[in-house]
Enzyme design. Structure first.
Site, PDB file in Angstrom:
ATOM      1  N   CYS A 134      -2.800  -6.468  -1.660  1.00 24.74           N
ATOM      2  CA  CYS A 134      -1.388  -6.609  -1.764  1.00 24.74           C
ATOM      3  C   CYS A 134      -1.035  -7.389  -2.907  1.00 24.74           C
ATOM      4  O   CYS A 134      -1.563  -8.407  -3.235  1.00 24.74           O
ATOM      5  CB  CYS A 134      -0.735  -7.172  -0.652  1.00 24.74           C
ATOM      6  SG  CYS A 134       1.127  -7.456  -0.907  1.00 24.74           S
TER       7      CYS A 134
ATOM      8  N   GLU B 272      -7.477  -1.321   6.803  1.00 23.12           N
ATOM      9  CA  GLU B 272      -7.659  -1.756   8.237  1.00 23.12           C
ATOM     10  C   GLU B 272      -6.607  -1.470   8.832  1.00 23.12           C
ATOM     11  O   GLU B 272      -5.161  -1.149   8.485  1.00 23.12           O
ATOM     12  CB  GLU B 272      -7.695  -3.171   8.244  1.00 23.12           C
ATOM     13  CG  GLU B 272      -8.318  -3.911   9.475  1.00 23.12           C
ATOM     14  CD  GLU B 272      -8.584  -5.329   9.148  1.00 23.12           C
ATOM     15  OE1 GLU B 272      -9.130  -5.813   8.062  1.00 23.12           O
ATOM     16  OE2 GLU B 272      -8.092  -6.073  10.086  1.00 23.12           O
TER      17      GLU B 272
ATOM     18  N   CYS C  87      -4.523  -8.591  10.158  1.00 20.91           N
ATOM     19  CA  CYS C  87      -4.812  -7.305   9.301  1.00 20.91           C
ATOM     20  C   CYS C  87      -5.560  -7.880   7.998  1.00 20.91           C
ATOM     21  O   CYS C  87      -5.099  -8.797   7.384  1.00 20.91           O
ATOM     22  CB  CYS C  87      -3.732  -6.495   9.080  1.00 20.91           C
ATOM     23  SG  CYS C  87      -3.931  -4.865   9.766  1.00 20.91           S
TER      24      CYS C  87
ATOM     25  N   CYS D 117      -2.008 -15.344   3.556  1.00 24.86           N
ATOM     26  CA  CYS D 117      -2.500 -14.048   4.041  1.00 24.86           C
ATOM     27  C   CYS D 117      -3.544 -13.492   3.589  1.00 24.86           C
ATOM     28  O   CYS D 117      -3.997 -13.487   2.256  1.00 24.86           O
ATOM     29  CB  CYS D 117      -1.182 -13.078   3.657  1.00 24.86           C
ATOM     30  SG  CYS D 117      -1.657 -11.441   3.866  1.00 24.86           S
TER      31      CYS D 117
ATOM     32  N   CYS E 241       0.768 -13.636  -0.917  1.00 20.45           N
ATOM     33  CA  CYS E 241       1.124 -14.802  -0.177  1.00 20.45           C
ATOM     34  C   CYS E 241       0.084 -15.462   0.059  1.00 20.45           C
ATOM     35  O   CYS E 241      -1.087 -15.025   0.404  1.00 20.45           O
ATOM     36  CB  CYS E 241       1.927 -14.420   0.936  1.00 20.45           C
ATOM     37  SG  CYS E 241       3.081 -13.266   0.780  1.00 20.45           S
TER      38      CYS E 241
ATOM     39  N   CYS F  36      -0.511  -0.355  14.124  1.00 22.94           N
ATOM     40  CA  CYS F  36      -0.202  -1.203  13.029  1.00 22.94           C
ATOM     41  C   CYS F  36      -0.782  -0.648  11.946  1.00 22.94           C
ATOM     42  O   CYS F  36      -2.176  -0.667  11.743  1.00 22.94           O
ATOM     43  CB  CYS F  36      -0.384  -2.529  13.198  1.00 22.94           C
ATOM     44  SG  CYS F  36      -0.009  -3.706  11.855  1.00 22.94           S
TER      45      CYS F  36
HETATM   46  N1  SAH Z   1       3.610  -7.068   3.298  1.00 20.99           N
HETATM   47  C1  SAH Z   1       4.666  -7.062   4.606  1.00 20.99           C
HETATM   48  C2  SAH Z   1       4.022  -6.237   5.798  1.00 20.99           C
HETATM   49  C3  SAH Z   1       2.689  -6.790   6.171  1.00 20.99           C
HETATM   50  S1  SAH Z   1       2.177  -8.436   6.598  1.00 20.99           S
HETATM   51  C4  SAH Z   1       5.151  -8.193   4.710  1.00 20.99           C
HETATM   52  O1  SAH Z   1       4.793  -9.171   4.380  1.00 20.99           O
HETATM   53  O2  SAH Z   1       6.125  -8.311   5.526  1.00 20.99           O
HETATM   54  C5  SAH Z   1       3.037  -8.267   8.337  1.00 20.99           C
HETATM   55  C6  SAH Z   1       3.430  -9.883   8.615  1.00 20.99           C
HETATM   56  O3  SAH Z   1       2.518 -10.691   8.833  1.00 20.99           O
HETATM   57  C7  SAH Z   1       4.353 -10.457   7.489  1.00 20.99           C
HETATM   58  O4  SAH Z   1       5.409 -11.213   8.301  1.00 20.99           O
HETATM   59  C8  SAH Z   1       3.477 -11.728   7.021  1.00 20.99           C
HETATM   60  O5  SAH Z   1       4.214 -12.544   6.630  1.00 20.99           O
HETATM   61  C9  SAH Z   1       2.518 -12.142   8.267  1.00 20.99           C
HETATM   62  N2  SAH Z   1       1.263 -12.665   7.901  1.00 20.99           N
HETATM   63  C10 SAH Z   1       0.456 -12.315   6.941  1.00 20.99           C
HETATM   64  N3  SAH Z   1      -0.573 -13.301   6.945  1.00 20.99           N
HETATM   65  C11 SAH Z   1      -0.646 -14.093   8.397  1.00 20.99           C
HETATM   66  C12 SAH Z   1      -1.222 -15.203   8.828  1.00 20.99           C
HETATM   67  N4  SAH Z   1      -2.143 -15.627   8.373  1.00 20.99           N
HETATM   68  N5  SAH Z   1      -0.670 -15.665   9.879  1.00 20.99           N
HETATM   69  C13 SAH Z   1       0.532 -15.230  10.278  1.00 20.99           C
HETATM   70  N6  SAH Z   1       1.342 -14.245   9.955  1.00 20.99           N
HETATM   71  C14 SAH Z   1       0.855 -13.638   8.758  1.00 20.99           C
HETATM   72 FE1  SF4 Z   2       1.567  -8.857   0.803  1.00 21.60          FE
HETATM   73 FE2  SF4 Z   2       0.382 -10.392   2.935  1.00 21.60          FE
HETATM   74 FE3  SF4 Z   2       2.662 -11.190   1.602  1.00 21.60          FE
HETATM   75 FE4  SF4 Z   2       2.846  -9.272   3.397  1.00 21.60          FE
HETATM   76  S1  SF4 Z   2       2.196 -11.242   3.710  1.00 21.60           S
HETATM   77  S2  SF4 Z   2       3.655  -9.289   1.348  1.00 21.60           S
HETATM   78  S3  SF4 Z   2       0.660  -7.974   3.087  1.00 21.60           S
HETATM   79  S4  SF4 Z   2       0.529 -10.837   0.670  1.00 21.60           S
END
Ligand code: SAH
Ligand code: SF4
Length: 375
Positions: free
Chosen positions: A130, A95, A356, A137, A134, A123
């Site tokens: 991934c 995406e 995303c 996410c 997390c 973006c």
């Molecule tokens: N993997 C990398 C970059 C992609 S995620 C990282 O984690 O930094 C981009 C940002 O979106 C990160 O700060 C991530 O923690 C945040 N993010 C992911 N899911 C989210 C959610 N449901 N609500 C708010 N921020 C979120």
């Molecule tokens: Fe991976 Fe999502 Fe964590 Fe970023 S926030 S490191 S994309 S699992």
């Protein structure tokens, strides 16, 4: 035999030169081709009018200009944000989001026709799923499939650059954020090759300061950026001020705990004199108390940085909820009172980018229900 074709977008300048040299082409063809691909943004060999016909035919037969097929597009109600879901040659999907801003001080202005949209940020994703996992996410919960190739990363930018060029913008894109699906520092080398394609004047030619890369805390990637002398913006997903909580929220913390991460950030600031952005997604009752705000302030004290507070974007399976606004503001007040520069949602980009992975999930679920219907 498309799987045997060479994706031109996966070749850097040296590799493209190597290919054309093997084909006995003069070296100036490299510049011509890069001009067609990255300045003229063509997606068709027939348009490369200064290349001889036999070369065009050979390119057509043996190479492709990218491999992404757009399979779903969603536009926001205000018409400023667009999400695309791409399918790749192995059927996997990824995406990408384009975010457009009506005003952004300091951004180059286009003329009023097309409409003066000051900032057009794309973006991009670096992985399918991934492995960091997390729990808040969507991408992390979907599990890890594979890394993207250089061509698949660059192709995402090209898709939206072409669309904005067609809309009449002389500078199709103003910013790139590497904040979509995936952890960009897991395969630093591919991410770095993409950054080089974005900044190289023969390719996208974008200023390094217009590019942001976000990591969940891969310290080896932070040190690799230092070594490259890179001027791209570094964002670090903090989300918790202590190891016990961060081990849960951002599991890579178990490998690179906070002490190591913050030291890497301090080393980065010392080496580059650039400010680090810390992203902090506020989750109701999890990481949003005033005491946790004080702990963040203490952790970051004396570090050239900036905290970006993001009210959580709850995902379909997430056990966490968004912090109510009054508590978000209290968190912000505590950080500011401790002299930590803090913004709230100003970077709309990060907030929407957080979505995303959601389009991919929606489409996947839809496919699964279609499949079930078909059975
Ligand atoms: N993997 C990398 C970059 C992609 S995620 C990282 O984690 O930094 C981009 C940002 O979106 C990160 O700060 C991530 O923690 C945040 N993010 C992911 N899911 C989210 C959610 N449901 N609500 C708010 N921020 C979120
Ligand atoms: Fe991976 Fe999502 Fe964590 Fe970023 S926030 S490191 S994309 S699992």
């Amino acid at each position: 035999m498309s799987e045997k074709r060479i994706d031109l977008l996966s070749l850097d300048t040296n590799e493209l030169t190597g290919l054309l040299t093997r084909w006995n082409e003069p070296v100036y063809r490299v510049k011509q081709m890069e001009n067609w691909l990255y300045h003229e943004l063509v997606d068709d060999f027939d348009a490369m009018s200064n290349l001889p016909l036999p070369l065009r035919a050979r390119l057509q037969e043996q190479t492709t200009i990218g491999t992404l097929k757009s399979v779903a597009v969603r536009d926001s109600a205000d018409g400023l944000t667009h999400k695309a879901l791409f399918q790749m040659s192995d059927g996997q999907t990824v995406e990408t989001v384009l975010m457009r801003y009506l005003d952004a001080p300091g951004s180059p202005q286009d003329t009023a026709d097309p409409p003066a949209i000051a900032r057009r940020t794309v973006c991009i994703s670096t992985q399918v799923g991934c492995p960091v996992g997390c729990p808040f996410c969507e991408t992390g919960q979907a599990g890890f499939v594979r890394n993207l190739t250089l061509g698949e990363i660059v192709g995402q930018v090209l898709f939206f650059a072409r669309a904005q060029k067609r809309a009449g913008y002389a500078t199709p894109l103003t910013n790139i954020v590497i904040m979509g699906m995936g952890e960009p520092f897991m395969k630093f080398n591919v991410t770095w090759r993409a950054i080089k394609a974005f900044t190289d004047p023969a390719r996208f030619g974008m200023g390094a300061r217009r590019i942001t890369v976000s990591t969940s805390g891969y310290t080896e990637g932070i040190y690799a950026l230092i070594e490259k002398g890179s001027q791209v913006n570094l964002a670090v997903s903090l989300h918790a001020p202590d190891d016990a909580l961060r081990d849960r929220l951002v599991p890579v913390n178990r490998k690179h705990p906070l002490r190591e991460l913050i030291k890497a950030c301090r080393d980065y600031v010392r080496a580059t004199h650039r400010r680090v952005t810390f992203e902090y997604a506020l989750m109701d009752g999890i990481n949003d108390s005033p005491a946790q705000a004080s702990a963040v302030a203490q952790l970051l004290s004396g570090l050239l940085c900036h905290v970006n507070l993001i009210p959580l974007n709850p995902t379909s399976e997430s056990p966490y909820q968004r912090t109510p606004m009054a508590r978000v503001q209290e968190f912000e007040r505590v950080l500011r009172a401790s002299n930590i520069p803090t913004t709230l949602r100003v970077e709309k980009g990060i907030e929407i980018a957080a979505g995303c992975g959601q389009l991919r999930q929606q489409v996947n679920k839809q496919r699964i229900s279609e499949l079930q219907l078909a059975l």
